[in-house]
Write a protein that holds these residues in place. Structure first.
Motif, PDB file in Angstrom:
ATOM      1  N   UNK A   8       0.823  -1.185   0.036  1.00 51.67           N
ATOM      2  CA  UNK A   8      -0.041  -0.016   0.027  1.00 51.67           C
ATOM      3  C   UNK A   8       0.946   1.287  -0.091  1.00 51.67           C
ATOM      4  N   UNK A   9       0.821   2.064  -0.975  1.00 54.07           N
ATOM      5  CA  UNK A   9       1.440   3.253  -1.043  1.00 54.07           C
ATOM      6  C   UNK A   9       0.936   4.463  -0.435  1.00 54.07           C
ATOM      7  N   UNK A  10      -0.328   4.429  -0.293  1.00 58.51           N
ATOM      8  CA  UNK A  10      -0.887   5.817   0.377  1.00 58.51           C
ATOM      9  C   UNK A  10      -2.394   5.470   0.983  1.00 58.51           C
ATOM     10  N   UNK A  11      -2.698   5.920   2.188  1.00 51.53           N
ATOM     11  CA  UNK A  11      -3.883   5.938   2.761  1.00 51.53           C
ATOM     12  C   UNK A  11      -4.658   7.080   2.872  1.00 51.53           C
ATOM     13  N   UNK A  12      -6.064   7.413   2.290  1.00 53.83           N
ATOM     14  CA  UNK A  12      -6.534   8.587   2.524  1.00 53.83           C
ATOM     15  C   UNK A  12      -7.891   8.295   3.008  1.00 53.83           C
ATOM     16  N   UNK A  13      -8.683   9.345   3.562  1.00 54.58           N
ATOM     17  CA  UNK A  13     -10.004   9.128   4.233  1.00 54.58           C
ATOM     18  C   UNK A  13     -10.975  10.238   3.699  1.00 54.58           C
ATOM     19  N   UNK A  14     -12.119   9.957   3.448  1.00 52.75           N
ATOM     20  CA  UNK A  14     -13.392  10.772   3.018  1.00 52.75           C
ATOM     21  C   UNK A  14     -14.503  10.581   4.017  1.00 52.75           C
ATOM     22  N   UNK A  52      -2.151   1.391  -4.330  1.00 55.20           N
ATOM     23  CA  UNK A  52      -1.232   0.537  -4.238  1.00 55.20           C
ATOM     24  C   UNK A  52      -0.164   0.899  -4.954  1.00 55.20           C
ATOM     25  N   UNK A  53       1.112   0.493  -5.018  1.00 60.18           N
ATOM     26  CA  UNK A  53       2.225   0.785  -5.599  1.00 60.18           C
ATOM     27  C   UNK A  53       2.067   0.360  -7.152  1.00 60.18           C
ATOM     28  N   UNK A  54       2.615   1.061  -8.013  1.00 60.27           N
ATOM     29  CA  UNK A  54       2.302   0.807  -9.323  1.00 60.27           C
ATOM     30  C   UNK A  54       2.435  -0.669  -9.827  1.00 60.27           C
ATOM     31  N   UNK A  55       3.366  -1.463  -9.253  1.00 63.42           N
ATOM     32  CA  UNK A  55       3.530  -2.701  -9.824  1.00 63.42           C
ATOM     33  C   UNK A  55       2.928  -3.679  -9.164  1.00 63.42           C
ATOM     34  N   UNK A  56       1.802  -3.383  -8.508  1.00 60.49           N
ATOM     35  CA  UNK A  56       0.882  -4.375  -7.747  1.00 60.49           C
ATOM     36  C   UNK A  56      -0.264  -4.756  -8.702  1.00 60.49           C
ATOM     37  N   UNK A  57      -0.485  -5.962  -8.692  1.00 61.35           N
ATOM     38  CA  UNK A  57      -1.846  -6.392  -9.228  1.00 61.35           C
ATOM     39  C   UNK A  57      -2.564  -7.236  -8.183  1.00 61.35           C
ATOM     40  N   UNK A  95      -7.108   2.177 -11.714  1.00 61.14           N
ATOM     41  CA  UNK A  95      -7.178   3.768 -12.166  1.00 61.14           C
ATOM     42  C   UNK A  95      -5.748   4.161 -12.544  1.00 61.14           C
ATOM     43  N   UNK A  96      -5.794   4.570 -13.828  1.00 57.73           N
ATOM     44  CA  UNK A  96      -4.778   5.131 -14.540  1.00 57.73           C
ATOM     45  C   UNK A  96      -3.523   4.055 -14.088  1.00 57.73           C
ATOM     46  N   UNK A  97      -3.941   2.734 -14.199  1.00 58.27           N
ATOM     47  CA  UNK A  97      -2.744   1.636 -14.055  1.00 58.27           C
ATOM     48  C   UNK A  97      -2.268   1.388 -12.849  1.00 58.27           C
ATOM     49  N   UNK A  98      -3.050   1.952 -11.643  1.00 58.13           N
ATOM     50  CA  UNK A  98      -2.564   1.588 -10.239  1.00 58.13           C
ATOM     51  C   UNK A  98      -3.864   1.280  -9.615  1.00 58.13           C
TER      52      UNK A  98
END
Length: 368
Positions: free
Chosen positions: A181-187, A208-213, A256-259
Motif C-alpha cells: 500500500x502506497x497511500x492511505x486517505x479518508x473521506x 497500491x504501488x504501481x507494480x502491484x496487481x 485507475x490510471x494503471x494503479x
C-alpha cells in the motif's frame, strides 16, 4: 447539518526529515521547544520592564526546562504506574517512548523556582512564581497542540456527527498490514449506513504501488478476514473506526490510471479534541495573567498572580478531564481519574494564596 461537522485528522507526527542525517523532526518536539522559546522572549520583556537583569532569564530558562522534563517524566511514572517503573527503573529514562504528566512538571517547577530564587536576592520566591505563571500557560498551549499533532491524549466520543476522527492509527495499521500500500486517505460518507449515534460513515481509500496487481482471492481474504481482526488487534484503531456489527465488510477494488485502488466502507467515531480544549484555555489564561500583570501589578500583592494561575489552570484541567480518555485502565474504577485527584490540591493551594493576597495594596515594592 451540524454546527461543527466531523473532521478527519491524520497528520504525520514527523514534520520533515533532516537531509543527510535521516533524522526526523517531530511536531511535538518542535512545539515543545517553541513554547520555551516564546516563554523566554516574554520573560526578557518582563524583566526589562521591571528593571531586572535580563541575563538572569537564560539561567531561569535552564532551570525550568530541566525541571519540567524531569518532573513530568517522574510524575507520569510514579503517579500512573509506580509498580512497573519502580520494578524497572531504567524504563523511567526512556522519555522518547512518551509519558509526561503535567502535575509532575508543576511540582518540578515549584522546586526549581525555589532553588533559583535563593540565588537571586532581588527576586523573591513569590515574585518569580508570579512572572513564570504568565509564561507557563504559553508553554502549555504549545505542548497541547503538539499532542494534537501526535493524535494523543484523545477525548471521549462525542456521540454525535461532530468531533475529530483521529485516523492516524488506522493509516499506520493498513501500511503495516500490507507493505504494497502506497497511500492511505479518508473521506466522509460511504456505502454503509449507521444505526448508532456517534458512528459516522467514512471511506478509507487505498492506493497500491504501481507494480502491484490485486488477486481477487487474496483481496477477499484481506478485507473480509484479516482487516476485521486487525481493527481489534492494533493499538488504538478500534477507538476511532469500526465495522458494522453482523455485516460483511463492504469494499471495492479497481484500477485507475494503471494503479490498483481499493475503497473500504467503515464507521468513524468522532471524539472531543481534548488537546485543543486545553490549548485554547491556556491561551486565554495567558491573556488574563498578562493583562493583570501589565495593568495592575502595582495594586496587587506578590503571589496573587500565582494564586490566580493555580486556580485557573487546575480547574480547567479538572473539567477538561471529563471529556478525555483515562491514561490508565484502572482509572475507570475510581470516581475521578488521577488527573482530577491531583488537580484538587493544586487548586486549593491557589485558592489559599489568593485569599491571603485579596484586597492587599503593597506599600513598599523595593523588596520585590
Amino acid at each position: 447539518m451540524t454546527l461543527f461537522e466531523m473532521i478527519i485528522w491524520s497528520p504525520s507526527p514527523e514534520m520533515f526529515v533532516i537531509p543527510g542525517l535521516n533524522h526526523p523532526v517531530r511536531w511535538y518536539g518542535l512545539l515543545f521547544a517553541l513554547g520555551f522559546i516564546l516563554a523566554q522572549q516574554v520573560m526578557y520583556w518582563i524583566f526589562k520592564t521591571e528593571g531586572k537583569k535580563q541575563k538572569n532569564v537564560d539561567q531561569l530558562t535552564m532551570y525550568l526546562v530541566i525541571a519540567v522534563v524531569v518532573g513530568a517524566r517522574l510524575g507520569h511514572c510514579l503517579f500512573y504506574n509506580p509498580g512497573y517503573y519502580l520494578s524497572n527503573p531504567f524504563e523511567i529514562l526512556k522519555i522518547w517512548e512518551g509519558g509526561l504528566a503535567s502535575h509532575g512538571g508543576a511540582i518540578g517547577m515549584l522546586i526549581a523556582l525555589y532553588l533559583y530564587s535563593r540565588k537571586h536576592a532581588d527576586q523573591s520566591y513569590l515574585w518569580i512564581l508570579d512572572r513564570v505563571a504568565i509564561v507557563t500557560v504559553l508553554v502549555g498551549a504549545c505542548i497541547r497542540f503538539g499532542n494534537f499533532m501526535n493524535s494523543e491524549i484523545i477525548g471521549l466520543p462525542t456521540g454525535s456527527d461532530s468531533g475529530i476522527v483521529f485516523a492516524r492509527s488506522a493509516e499506520d495499521m493498513f501500511t503495516s498490514l500490507d507493505s504494497r500500500i502506497e497511500e492511505v486517505s479518508f473521506e466522509k460518507g460511504g456505502k454503509i449506513e449507521s444505526t448508532e449515534a456517534g458512528k459516522i460513515p467514512m471511506t478509507i481509500h487505498l492506493e497500491y504501488k504501481r507494480t502491484v496487481k490485486l488477486d481477487e482471492a487474496n483481496a477477499k481474504l484481506f478485507f473480509e478476514t484479516t482487516l476485521p481482526r486487525a481493527i481489534d488487534r492494533y493499538y488504538g484503531v478500534a477507538e476511532h473506526i469500526a465495522l458494522p456489527a453482523n455485516q460483511a465488510v463492504v469494499y471495492d477494488t479497481y484500477e485507475r490510471r494503471g494503479v490498483q485502488q481499493a475503497d473500504v466502507a467503515v464507521l468513524a467515531i468522532p471524539r472531543h479534541p481534548g488537546q485543543l480544549y486545553e490549548a485554547l484555555a491556556c491561551v486565554i489564561m495567558f491573556l488574563i495573567l498578562a493583562h493583570i500583570w501589565y495593568h495592575h501589578r502595582s495594586q496587587i500583592k506578590t503571589g496573587f498572580l500565582f494564586g490566580v494561575f493555580m486556580m485557573m489552570l487546575w480547574s480547567e484541567r479538572f473539567f477538561v478531564e471529563f471529556f478525555k480518555e483515562n491514561q490508565e485502565a484502572w482509572e475507570a474504577d475510581i470516581p475521578l481519574n488521577m488527573g482530577q485527584w491531583l488537580s484538587i490540591p493544586m487548586f486549593i493551594i491557589g485558592l489559599v494564596v489568593v485569599i491571603k493576597c485579596w484586597g492587599f495594596t503593597p506599600k513598599d515594592k523595593k523588596a520585590e
